[in-house]
Design an enzyme around this catalytic site. Structure first.
Site, PDB file in Angstrom:
ATOM      1  N   LYS A 142       0.384   3.815  -2.796  1.00 29.73           N
ATOM      2  CA  LYS A 142      -0.537   4.961  -2.760  1.00 29.73           C
ATOM      3  C   LYS A 142       0.202   6.294  -2.653  1.00 29.73           C
ATOM      4  CE  LYS A 142      -4.437   2.388  -0.743  1.00 29.73           C
ATOM      5  NZ  LYS A 142      -3.837   1.065  -0.524  1.00 29.73           N
ATOM      6  N   SER A 183      -5.705   4.280   3.905  1.00 27.35           N
ATOM      7  CA  SER A 183      -5.268   3.294   2.914  1.00 27.35           C
ATOM      8  C   SER A 183      -6.452   2.810   2.080  1.00 27.35           C
ATOM      9  CB  SER A 183      -4.576   2.102   3.603  1.00 27.35           C
ATOM     10  OG  SER A 183      -3.755   1.420   2.683  1.00 27.35           O
ATOM     11  N   SER A 196       0.789  -1.230   0.000  1.00 25.87           N
ATOM     12  CA  SER A 196       0.000   0.000   0.000  1.00 25.87           C
ATOM     13  C   SER A 196       0.823   1.282   0.000  1.00 25.87           C
ATOM     14  CB  SER A 196      -0.956   0.018   1.194  1.00 25.87           C
ATOM     15  OG  SER A 196      -2.115  -0.724   0.898  1.00 25.87           O
TER      16      SER A 196
END
Length: 473
Positions: free
Chosen positions: A129, A311, A126
């Site tokens: 991102k 997230s 993640s």
């Protein structure tokens, strides 16, 4: 000391610790509200499963420290020898596995303060991102909003719901969040009904247009269980509540978010006193069709903050496709990948990034620690105020988002740095990553990236320790 008094004292100390976070962290200010723009809708390998912990929302009115002013860290650099030794020792922990990349940069100059396997491509999970949101701010601009519209069809009573790529669009049963403010399907229905009644129209045939995004709605690098497990919805331009059947709940996601949202919209129109066709079909709105009503998302900077703090996989994928549209690429996974790389190149990052999705769920993504830390340094630079939401959106250690869940920065070697680290987490099976920024004790703003994709069990405590070493250097 009475229990209540002790609680008050500890709470006060914690708040004071947050308020002393370094001045190099950039936050959203009123600058972003000037001249807001509205985006018009234009005609193999290892099995991985996301294990990102459910974040605990610590604040409801916006990111912590949102009103702090931005100042550059201009203190002396930390002593390299000491920092190198401490980081090298921590990187030797068996919990990290045998494929780790680590970088610490001086945010002001870009100089490497520490590097270990810095240029190796590693599955970022993640922390992808960070790349997606930086590109979104640079390409779309922080003030752009995403519009969901209703337009006139070819027949007098025909109306078309046009998806604008806003997955946070609130459905009929959603509870409005205070930050970021969501566009509402119910509001859109009320505005549409008012416009139709003003024309004397009380009976309509409803269709929906989901054509803004193209290509497969499911990334080839995703695990088959992601959608039924509630990790992400199929990527569609028209969706409400991020494709959830029950807003706010992780499971399950609907297989066709566009049709699901259109059906809900039909019911909302009926509640407004309109007679609506039983069948709601997919179509493509005619070019130049007259607009009856619209609702708009929060500005991109707020969407970026939400994406990073919590997230949010769905919002990350939507932003990636909007980047593709702005950069002249197909609004697909492949088009978004090419567009993100093009934007990064304009920012000065030309190597070390290979992405196949915007969220980091794909195990095909590869990002080097060097590229990750450099993007964060660029985003924290006074030369790029349009990117500051990358920093302000990152979770704060021990306080917000995926670093505020009671599991992070709890060890004796990291707990003293609670509130002093701002970073994005990343978690997949066998993958743990952490990338962000902190200020050295003498006031120098540093960015870091610690990425590991051969983790035996979990390396989160070690990553917290590494970030804490940076913060106290």
């Amino acid at each position: 000391m009475a229990r209540h008094e002790r609680w008050v004292m500890l709470t006060t100390l914690a708040v004071l610790q947050v308020l002393t976070i370094v001045t190099g962290i950039y936050a959203v200010t009123s600058d972003f509200s000037l001249g807001a723009l509205t985006r018009q809708s234009p005609p193999a390998g290892r099995t991985a499963s996301p294990k990102e912990p459910s974040p605990v929302p610590v604040v409801t009115s916006g990111p912590v420290l949102a009103q702090l002013s931005a100042k550059s860290g201009d203190g002396p650099l930390p002593t390299k020898g000491t920092l190198t030794q401490q980081l090298t020792d921590a990187l030797g922990d068996d919990a990290l596995g045998d494929h780790v990349g680590a970088v610490v940069l001086d945010a002001s100059t870009g100089e490497r303060i520490f590097a270990s396997n810095a240029d190796a491509g590693i599955v970022p999970a993640s922390t992808t991102k960070v790349i997606t949101t930086a590109a979104a701010l640079a390409s779309l601009g922080p003030d752009t909003k995403l519009a969901t519209r209703v337009v006139q069809g070819t027949a007098p009573g025909a109306v078309i719901l046009v998806g604008g790529g806003d997955p946070l669009l609130a459905g009929p049963s959603a509870k409005q969040t205070s930050y970021p403010k969501q566009a509402s399907l119910a509001t859109l229905a009320a505005r549409t009904a008012a416009a139709l009644k003003a024309k004397g129209v009380k009976k309509v045939t409803l269709s929906y247009d989901d054509s803004l995004f193209t290509g497969t709605p499911i990334c080839p690098g995703w695990k088959p269980g992601y959608i039924p497990d509630g990790e992400v919805a199929p990527v569609h331009a028209l969706a409400m509540d991020e494709g959830r059947r029950t807003p706010g709940q992780r499971q399950p996601r609907v297989p066709d978010p566009a049709a699901y949202a259109a059906t809900a919209f039909a019911r909302l129109l009926a509640k407004q006193g309109l007679s609506v066709s039983r069948t709601v079909k997919e179509t493509t709105a005619p070019a130049g069709a007259a607009e009856l009503a619209r609702v708009e998302s929060a500005p991109v900077y707020a969407l970026v903050e939400h994406t990073l703090t919590f997230s949010d996989n769905d919002l990350a994928e939507a932003l990636a496709r909007h980047i593709a549209i702005k950069e002249g690429q197909p609004a697909s996974f492949d088009g978004a990948s090419k567009a993100v790389l093009a934007v990064l190149a304009r920012l000065g990052v030309t190597k070390g990034v290979l992405v196949t999705d915007g969220s980091g769920l794909s195990i095909r993504n590869r990002i080097s620690a060097e590229a990750m830390a450099r993007v964060i340094a660029i985003a924290s630079s006074p030369a790029h105020p349009e990117l500051r939401a990358v920093a302000s959106g990152m979770p704060i250690a021990g306080f917000s988002g995926t670093l505020g869940n009671g599991r992070r920065f709890v060890g004796a070697d990291s707990r003293p740095q609670v509130g002093l680290v701002r970073a994005k987490t990343g978690t997949l099976n066998n993958v743990n990553t952490l990338a962000g920024l902190a200020t050295a004790k003498d006031g120098r703003l540093l960015t870091f990236a610690f990425l590991a994709d051969a983790v035996p069990v979990t390396a989160e405590p070690v990553l917290d320790r590494l970030a804490a070493i940076v913060a106290r250097s």
